[in-house]
Design an enzyme around this catalytic site. Structure first.
Site, PDB file in Angstrom:
ATOM      1  N   LYS A  39      20.313  23.153   7.078  1.00 27.02           N
ATOM      2  CA  LYS A  39      19.428  23.802   8.065  1.00 27.02           C
ATOM      3  C   LYS A  39      18.818  22.714   8.924  1.00 27.02           C
ATOM      4  CE  LYS A  39      17.798  27.901   9.169  1.00 27.02           C
ATOM      5  NZ  LYS A  39      18.460  29.202   8.986  1.00 27.02           N
ATOM      6  N   ASP A  56      19.132  30.230  14.856  1.00 26.74           N
ATOM      7  CA  ASP A  56      18.100  30.830  14.001  1.00 26.74           C
ATOM      8  C   ASP A  56      16.972  31.185  14.978  1.00 26.74           C
ATOM      9  OD1 ASP A  56      17.393  31.213  10.954  1.00 26.74           O
ATOM     10  OD2 ASP A  56      15.579  30.384  11.826  1.00 26.74           O
TER      11      ASP A  56
END
Ligand code: NDP
Ligand code: 2IT
Length: 451
Positions: A131, A171
């Protein structure tokens, strides 16, 4: 071993995690939830304990932190911080989104990267976990400023990623526009046209259904949970939070399946439309959020709906809730309100939207509760399918991708059932998804030695 003894082991493990990762509240929260499911399982399967697999999984393989300087439209230099957490590559290259939001910090990205490892394993595709992101706030910035930021961000990130190494995606705050600017910069720096990012436009290597995939997947999982009870979305009232990518396509799929979505939200407040957000109203939301980049309040003004300033939508009466905004957006009180208003199904479009106390309410009341790792895995699953299409240099049709997505969401549901069955026959989807996600990664780590 008694429950008390397990709890003690969890607390001992958490004491180590907290000492090593001080102040990273969200990271502690995510690890705690997983440790509660896994420690009893690991005690029963001691080879995982001997190989210290959980301790290894909780330590990122690599963390990259970098300066992102860029010039705004007034010519002023701005400095943001960029991150990429390369959490685990046991079953495939690092894979996970990039978040651009002012709240981004190391602890938040580590929680997201940690969850991603289990989620990606659940998809059954060969994807490791990662991430990244930045504390950059795209809100109120011109396209030109967003482009300058994205180019600067990629000018450092490009040396750490690659189509066989680490493949970022979107995201919060990162959608098609940002992926485009970052892809352009990567291609320029590397002189390579590869599938290094997913969520690309279908014109230049993106997969059909990737924008829809997370919201559709969260809806498909809810449908699977309801099927076990001979229920469906037909005639159900559904509360959705957020109004971005995940919320929009959850709303679309729920409506298609015969449900009625009555709420949406953004960081300023929520709207409640008891008549339902139909196809035409959703088109307006998409224009409002994706093109005009306005506030959800404008929906209430246009359609004469109720606007709840500064509030989340959990006070509305609903049968199903699909939280799709951000972490910790349902607290204990809100969970109790949802249950007492008749909510029987919760599918987490967002990552970790429920506080531990809210989760406990849903579990105690036997709400059909699918945690984010399982419920929102459709997004990364279709990212994996985008990578496959890029490698084949051959795009699939919408139908092909959507049918594969449905198969994957069904298999995730089955994995949760396999590992999450309680003594009373009900399903603990938290335990199920944590153990199912863990086993594949843990066995792979052991097979690859002490790395
Ligand atoms: P978007 O940026 O498209 O939309 C985010 C939405 O949530 C916006 O409506 C935003 O409101 C709202 N929001 C964001 N932060 C907050 C906050 N702190 N408080 C209240 N509202 C907030 O993001 P996505 O739809 O992509 O992501 C939503 C959630 O889904 C996140 O948890 C993400 O991690 C998760 N997710 C996303 C996937 C994807 O494929 N995109 C895949 C799996 C999970 P505002 O516009 O005011 O900021
Ligand atoms: O949280 C997530 O799973 C995502 N933001 C999507 C990650 C991806 O690589 O598609």
């Amino acid at each position: 071993m008694t429950k008390h003894a397990y709890d003690q082991k969890v607390e001992e493990f958490m004491a180590l995690i907290k000492a090593k990762n001080p102040g990273e509240r969200e990271y502690h929260q995510a690890v705690h939830e997983v440790a509660e499911s896994l420690i009893p399982y690991i005690e029963e399967h001691p080879h995982y304990k001997e190989a210290k697999v959980l301790e290894r999984i909780a330590e990122p393989e690599r963390v990259i932190i970098f300066r992102v300087p860029w010039q705004d439209d007034k010519g002023v230099i701005q400095i943001n911080r960029g991150f990429r957490i390369e959490m685990n590559s046991a079953i495939g290259p690092y894979k996970g989104g990039l978040r651009f939001h002012p709240t981004v910090n190391l602890g938040i990205l580590k929680f997201l990267a940690f969850e991603q490892v289990f989620k990606n394993s659940l998809t059954s595709l060969p994807l490791g976990g990662g991430k990244g992101g930045s504390d950059f706030d795209p809100k109120g910035k011109s396209d030109n400023e967003v482009m300058h930021f994205c180019q600067s961000f990629m000018s450092e990130l490009y040396r750490h990623i690659g189509p066989n190494t680490d493949i970022p995606a979107g995201d919060i705050g990162v959608g098609g526009r940002e992926i485009g600017y970052m892809f352009g910069q990567y291609k320029r720096l590397k002189n390579e046209f590869t599938g290094v990012l997913t969520g690309k436009s279908p014109n230049w290597g993106g997969s059909l259904i990737r924008p829809e995939a997370t919201g559709y997947g969260a809806t498909y999982i809810a449908q699977e949970m309801m099927k076990l009870q001979n229920e469906s979305f037909k005639g159900k009232t559904v509360a959705v939070s957020g109004s971005g990518n995940v919320a929009q396509f959850a709303t679309q799929k729920v409506t298609e399946l015969g449900g009625m979505v009555v709420s949406l939200s953004d960081s300023s407040g929520s709207i409640y439309d008891p008549k339902g957000i139909d196809k035409e109203k959703l088109e307006y939301v998409m224009y409002l959020k994706n093109v005009k980049r306005g506030r959800i309040k404008e929906y209430a003004e246009k359609y004469n709906a109720e606007y709840m300033e500064g509030q989340r939508p959990w006070s509305v009466k609903c049968d199903v809730a699909i939280p799709s905004a951000t972490e910790n957006e349902i607290n204990q009180e809100e969970a109790k309100t949802l249950v007492s208003n008749g909510c029987k199904v919760v599918s987490e479009g967002a990552n970790m939207p429920c506080t531990p106390e809210a989760m406990a309410v849903f579990q105690d009341k036997r709400v059909l509760y699918a945690p984010g790792k399982a419920a929102n895995a459709g997004g990364v699953a279709v990212s994996g399918l985008e990578m496959t299409q890029n490698s084949m240099r051959m795009p699939w049709t919408r139908e092909e991708v959507d049918s594969r997505l449905q198969i994957i969401m069904k298999s995730i549901h089955s994995a949760c059932v396999k590992y999450g069955k309680r003594d009373d026959g009900s399903i603990d989807y938290v335990k199920g998804s944590n153990i199912a996600g863990f086993v594949k990664v843990a066995d792979s780590m052991i097979a690859q030695g002490a790395v």
